[in-house]
Each structure stands twice: as structure tokens, then as C-alpha cells.
Design a protein around this motif. Structure first.
Motif, mmCIF file in Angstrom:
data_model
loop_
_atom_site.group_PDB
_atom_site.id
_atom_site.type_symbol
_atom_site.label_atom_id
_atom_site.label_comp_id
_atom_site.label_asym_id
_atom_site.label_seq_id
_atom_site.Cartn_x
_atom_site.Cartn_y
_atom_site.Cartn_z
ATOM 1 N N ASP A 5 -6.809 11.930 -3.909
ATOM 2 C CA ASP A 5 -7.588 12.926 -4.152
ATOM 3 C C ASP A 5 -8.677 13.910 -3.662
ATOM 4 O OD1 ASP A 5 -9.890 13.864 -7.082
ATOM 5 O OD2 ASP A 5 -7.583 15.000 -6.514
ATOM 6 N N VAL A 6 -8.381 13.867 -1.892
ATOM 7 C CA VAL A 6 -9.169 14.318 -0.996
ATOM 8 C C VAL A 6 -8.348 14.904 -0.674
ATOM 9 C CG1 VAL A 6 -11.635 12.888 -1.664
ATOM 10 C CG2 VAL A 6 -9.801 11.942 0.618
ATOM 11 N N LYS A 7 -9.140 16.025 0.425
ATOM 12 C CA LYS A 7 -7.939 16.486 1.518
ATOM 13 C C LYS A 7 -9.107 17.097 2.591
ATOM 14 C CE LYS A 7 -5.802 19.061 -1.026
ATOM 15 N NZ LYS A 7 -4.709 19.385 -2.034
ATOM 16 N N PRO A 8 -8.996 17.208 3.488
ATOM 17 C CA PRO A 8 -10.232 17.533 4.572
ATOM 18 C C PRO A 8 -10.834 18.896 3.896
ATOM 19 C CG PRO A 8 -7.970 17.440 6.339
ATOM 20 C CD PRO A 8 -7.604 17.314 3.863
ATOM 21 N N LEU A 9 -12.277 18.783 4.490
ATOM 22 C CA LEU A 9 -12.804 20.291 3.451
ATOM 23 C C LEU A 9 -12.137 22.061 3.273
ATOM 24 C CD1 LEU A 9 -15.197 21.690 1.989
ATOM 25 C CD2 LEU A 9 -16.513 21.112 4.295
ATOM 26 N N LYS A 10 -11.824 22.089 5.618
ATOM 27 C CA LYS A 10 -10.907 22.741 5.609
ATOM 28 C C LYS A 10 -9.579 23.572 4.724
ATOM 29 C CE LYS A 10 -10.386 25.694 10.318
ATOM 30 N NZ LYS A 10 -10.727 25.303 11.241
ATOM 31 N N ALA A 12 -8.860 21.873 1.933
ATOM 32 C CA ALA A 12 -9.072 22.237 0.120
ATOM 33 C C ALA A 12 -9.865 24.013 0.144
ATOM 34 C CB ALA A 12 -10.346 21.418 0.494
ATOM 35 N N LEU A 13 -10.550 23.862 1.224
ATOM 36 C CA LEU A 13 -11.187 25.328 1.197
ATOM 37 C C LEU A 13 -10.276 26.749 0.973
ATOM 38 C CD1 LEU A 13 -14.384 24.729 3.088
ATOM 39 C CD2 LEU A 13 -14.067 25.838 0.679
ATOM 40 N N SER A 14 -9.371 26.290 1.924
ATOM 41 C CA SER A 14 -8.664 27.459 2.259
ATOM 42 C C SER A 14 -7.056 27.836 0.887
ATOM 43 C CB SER A 14 -7.623 26.728 3.174
ATOM 44 O OG SER A 14 -6.442 27.705 3.738
ATOM 45 N N GLU A 15 -7.220 25.957 -0.067
ATOM 46 C CA GLU A 15 -6.273 26.068 -0.800
ATOM 47 C C GLU A 15 -7.209 27.736 -1.795
ATOM 48 O OE1 GLU A 15 -4.402 22.768 -3.326
ATOM 49 O OE2 GLU A 15 -4.089 22.554 -1.160
ATOM 50 N N TYR A 16 -8.091 26.351 -2.597
ATOM 51 C CA TYR A 16 -9.547 26.917 -3.253
ATOM 52 C C TYR A 16 -8.687 28.769 -2.881
ATOM 53 C CZ TYR A 16 -13.448 28.873 -5.315
ATOM 54 O OH TYR A 16 -13.915 29.507 -6.482
ATOM 55 N N LEU B 95 -17.520 19.403 10.970
ATOM 56 C CA LEU B 95 -16.619 19.778 9.368
ATOM 57 C C LEU B 95 -15.569 19.312 9.559
ATOM 58 C CD1 LEU B 95 -19.163 23.313 8.362
ATOM 59 C CD2 LEU B 95 -19.067 21.795 7.871
ATOM 60 N N LEU B 98 -15.512 16.095 7.860
ATOM 61 C CA LEU B 98 -15.042 16.049 6.128
ATOM 62 C C LEU B 98 -13.777 16.111 5.430
ATOM 63 C CD1 LEU B 98 -18.590 17.672 6.387
ATOM 64 C CD2 LEU B 98 -18.275 15.612 5.934
ATOM 65 N N PHE B 99 -14.261 14.998 4.320
ATOM 66 C CA PHE B 99 -12.932 15.265 2.928
ATOM 67 C C PHE B 99 -13.588 15.617 1.564
ATOM 68 C CE2 PHE B 99 -9.445 14.249 5.263
ATOM 69 C CZ PHE B 99 -10.291 13.350 6.316
ATOM 70 N N ILE B 100 -12.955 16.551 0.956
ATOM 71 C CA ILE B 100 -13.425 16.511 -0.557
ATOM 72 C C ILE B 100 -11.929 16.617 -1.948
ATOM 73 C CG2 ILE B 100 -13.176 19.080 -0.124
ATOM 74 C CD1 ILE B 100 -15.791 19.787 -1.831
ATOM 75 N N SER B 101 -12.203 16.195 -2.827
ATOM 76 C CA SER B 101 -11.063 16.436 -3.947
ATOM 77 C C SER B 101 -11.286 17.972 -4.022
ATOM 78 C CB SER B 101 -12.079 15.836 -5.001
ATOM 79 O OG SER B 101 -10.985 15.919 -5.932
ATOM 80 N N GLN B 102 -9.870 18.895 -4.196
ATOM 81 C CA GLN B 102 -9.665 20.515 -5.237
ATOM 82 C C GLN B 102 -10.389 20.529 -5.988
ATOM 83 O OE1 GLN B 102 -7.447 21.820 -2.378
ATOM 84 N NE2 GLN B 102 -8.985 23.417 -3.627
ATOM 85 N N VAL B 105 -14.023 21.954 -5.120
ATOM 86 C CA VAL B 105 -14.304 22.558 -4.277
ATOM 87 C C VAL B 105 -15.283 24.107 -4.730
ATOM 88 C CG1 VAL B 105 -13.455 24.558 -2.824
ATOM 89 C CG2 VAL B 105 -11.966 22.064 -3.518
ATOM 90 N N TRP B 123 -15.070 29.933 8.746
ATOM 91 C CA TRP B 123 -14.720 28.680 9.142
ATOM 92 C C TRP B 123 -13.253 28.490 8.834
ATOM 93 C CZ3 TRP B 123 -14.798 24.394 7.240
ATOM 94 C CH2 TRP B 123 -14.219 23.043 8.422
ATOM 95 N N ALA B 124 -13.409 28.386 7.259
ATOM 96 C CA ALA B 124 -12.363 27.992 7.261
ATOM 97 C C ALA B 124 -11.128 28.739 6.627
ATOM 98 C CB ALA B 124 -11.978 26.986 5.296
ATOM 99 N N VAL B 125 -11.247 29.786 5.848
ATOM 100 C CA VAL B 125 -10.010 31.043 6.238
ATOM 101 C C VAL B 125 -9.704 31.459 6.899
ATOM 102 C CG1 VAL B 125 -9.135 32.123 3.782
ATOM 103 C CG2 VAL B 125 -10.808 30.493 3.497
#
Lengths: 225, 170
Positions: A5-10, A12-16, B95, B98-102, B105, B123-125
Motif C-alpha cells: 500500500d505504501v510508496k515513496p513520499l515524493k 505519493a505527493l505528486s500523485e495526490y 525525505l 520516506l514512504f507513505i500510503s496513498q 497523503v 520539493w515533490a511536485v
């Protein structure tokens, strides 16, 4: 948190953010906002160009012609007086006729603007709010006495061009909400000074247009009849 | 010369995402973008070299004006800053690890203040480095890293983020 279920923060944020785009109406509104502003700027540029003395052909010829005649011949003073009188008559007649034509031209412009049915740039039932928004106008919008008796609801306003000058178009609807009126306000052109204060009515391309002067402004109202 | 369309669809989408990073609310983000665009259009643009960064600055300033500044920019004490400045090499915020569940977010962004959310977005986008972000925001890189480090620790404590074990010891 499950590993699948998890993915790299970067990522995940970009997808969001990618999943949250502007909607089509929002995008359209923002593009229209820019187009309307560009259109208002163009109208203002045209108005500025028209106001320049070098573009006033009548004034230029009259001044240079008069100066030349005056300094070139004292012996033709009698003839000069006669010609001057004739010229003055012609100018007065021309100005009178041009006023009539310009009023008709303006009514045609108003009918054209009315038929364009352009969206308002600001939605508000307050004339003050619209006046604040249309900050590029050289005058303050007024509540016309001619409209006081009519039960019209103000919907909003936008910039437009009348007689090459930056003007305001206000959109109203009647009590039933079935009929739309557009009202125009523009700084009164100087050559309109001699026109009667009473409203002039005309029908142009199926549009009823009424033109009048009020508080130093030229006002018009258009509706489909 | 009258201006034409300055911000095309792609650019507007990007600006909307930036506004969303500040507000964490789509309706507020649209309002912020719309109001800021109106302000920008009425400016004398002869002295503006780059329209997009300028509009972003208008959005940011407008947002801060509407918020309590102290809530937007969490202050860092001098002592805290000095401590972190001396150990920057040890606290480079990894960073990338680091991992997170979608699904989390949205919850993560809601828990951040405007500045933190903006930093993560840039940073991310938009893929700016921390050096670039520090220059853009006109803050010392150490200050920025301290904030990111503290953010990372807080989020890990709240169990919103996971970190790969192999890299944790790095």
C-alpha cells in the motif's frame, strides 16, 4: 501500513496533486478572465489613440487652414471673412450631422454588444461592487434615474468599448427572469454636449436601444423586442 | 501593447496545485488562484520579468494575509536553530527515504501548516532542491533543513510515514 500500500513520499505527493486538477469550468473561467482583461486593455488603447490630437483630423485641418489664410493675405480680408463665415457654417452643420450619425453609430454598437451576450466578469447585485471591480473606468458607475421605476435585478458587469472608449456593460433581468437587459455607461463624448437630455429610442437588428445622458455620462439600455 | 493569455492551461493547473499546497482545500485554492490572477492582471507588468513566480508570490502573500502569520510560519528559536546549524550534515532530511500510503497523503497534508505543505509541494511536485527552495524563499538553508527535519520527526512520531530500515542507519 501494508507494504503493498505504501510508496515513496515524493511519488505519493505528486500523485495526490495530479489527481486534483482544475475542473473544466474553472479552467475556462480563468482563461476568460485573462481574455477579458486583454480585451479591456485593447479598448483602452484604442480610446487613448483616438483622444490624441494628431488623430483629430477636423481639428488639425481647421487650425492649419485658418492660420495659413490669416497670415498670407491682408488684401483679401473681405474674401477671408466670407470664406470664414462659410467655413464656420459648414463646420457647425457637419458637427450637427455628425452628432446625429454618431448617436446612431453608438446605438448600433450597443445592439452589437447586447447580441454578443458575453458573460459578466463580476457577478454582483451591487453597483458599488461592480464599480470597484471595473477599476480601469475613468468614471464612477451611477444608478440611473431612468431605471429607477423598472423592477430590474442587477446580475453583474463587464468591460466593453463604446465609441472607442472603455465602457461598462451591466446585465439586468426582469422580475420573471426571462428577459435580459444590458445597460451601458461611458464617459460622455464632448461632441454630445448639444444633444438633448431626453432619451432617444431606436431599433437596431431586432434590439431596442434607448440612449440618454445623465450625470455627465452617456447611458444606453438594450433589450430584445 | 495589450497582453494576451499569459497563463495557459498547463500553467494554470500547476498554479492551482501550488495554491492547493497552501490551502489544502480545493475550493479555497481556486478562490486564491482566481483572486491572485485578478490582482496580477491589474498590475503594471513592465517591471515583471517572470510572470509565474510573481503570481505565486502574490498567492502566497494573499494566503498569509488571510491567515495568522504565526500559524503559517512556525517560529524556530535561536537556540534550536543554532543546534541544527551545527549539525546540518547529520540531519539532512532524507525525505527520499520516506514512504507513505496513498490514502494517508490527504491526512498528512491536512496535518501540516501552510508553509510545511508548500515546502513539500515544491520539493515533490515541482522538484526543486532544498538549495533552490531556500533561495526562492529567501531563507537560510539551515533554517529550511531544520524545519524539514522537525517535520519528518513529527510525522514519523505520528506514524504517518515509514522509513526504510536499510537506509535508516545511514
Amino acid at each position: 501500513m501494508k507494504p503493498s500500500d505504501v510508496k515513496p513520499l515524493k511519488e505519493a505527493l505528486s500523485e495526490y496533486y495530479q489527481q486534483r486538477p482544475l475542473s473544466s469550468p474553472q479552467l475556462k473561467a480563468l482563461l476568460e478572465l485573462q481574455e477579458m482583461h486583454a480585451s479591456a486593455q485593447r479598448a483602452e488603447a484604442v480610446a487613448t489613440a483616438i483622444d490624441r490630437p494628431e488623430n483629430n483630423r477636423l481639428g488639425y485641418h481647421w487650425q492649419s487652414g485658418f492660420k495659413g489664410m490669416f497670415f498670407n493675405s491682408h488684401r483679401l480680408s473681405v474674401l477671408f471673412s466670407a470664406v470664414t463665415a462659410a467655413l464656420v457654417s459648414i463646420v457647425i452643420l457637419t458637427l450637427y450631422l455628425s452628432n446625429e450619425l454618431t448617436a446612431l453609430d453608438i446605438m448600433e454598437e450597443i445592439a452589437y454588444n447586447h447580441n454578443q451576450n458575453m458573460a459578466v466578469e463580476i457577478r454582483s447585485s451591487s453597483i458599488d461592487d461592480i464599480d470597484t471591480f471595473l477599476s480601469s473606468l475613468s468614471f464612477t458607475l451611477i444608478k440611473s434615474n431612468h431605471l429607477a421605476g423598472k423592477s430590474l435585478t442587477l446580475l453583474g458587469g463587464r468591460y466593453c468599448a463604446i465609441d472607442g472608449k472603455l465602457a461598462a456593460q451591466l446585465k439586468f433581468e426582469d422580475g420573471t427572469g426571462n428577459k435580459t437587459y444590458t445597460v451601458y455607461q461611458v464617459a460622455r463624448p464632448t461632441h454630445f454636449d448639444s444633444i438633448e437630455q431626453q432619451p432617444i429610442t431606436n431599433y437596431v437588428n431586432g434590439v431596442k436601444v434607448i440612449l440618454w445622458q445623465e450625470n455627465g455620462l452617456l447611458l444606453g439600455i438594450a433589450s430584445n423586442e | 501593447v495589450p497582453q494576451e493569455i499569459l497563463f495557459n492551461e498547463k500553467c494554470l493547473q500547476q498554479l492551482f496545485h501550488y495554491a492547493l499546497s497552501l490551502t489544502s482545500n480545493e475550493a479555497q485554492a481556486y478562490d486564491l488562484l482566481h483572486c491572485s490572477l485578478e490582482k496580477y492582471l491589474h498590475l503594471d507588468k513592465s517591471r515583471i520579468e517572470h510572470s509565474e513566480p510573481y503570481l505565486k508570490r502574490i498567492m502566497r502573500n494573499s494566503y498569509i494575509d488571510n491567515q495568522r502569520r504565526k500559524r503559517f510560519e512556525e517560529p524556530i528559536s535561536d537556540q534550536d536553530l543554532e543546534k541544527h546549524e551545527n549539525t546540518i550534515s547529520l540531519i539532512q532530511p532524507s525525505l527520499e527515504d520516506l514512504f507513505i500510503s496513498q490514502q494517508q497523503v490527504s491526512m498528512l497534508l491536512q496535518s501540516l501548516n501552510g508553509e510545511e505543505s508548500e515546502l513539500l509541494y515544491l520539493w515533490a511536485v515541482e522538484e526543486y532542491t532544498f538549495d533552490e527552495i531556500a533561495k526562492m524563499k529567501e531563507v537560510a538553508k539551515g533554517t529550511l533543513l531544520s524545519k524539514m527535519h522537525r517535520l519528518k520527526k513529527r510525522l514519523q512520531a505520528e506514524k504517518m510515514l515509514a522509513q526504510t530500515t536499510s537506509r535508516e542507519s545511514r
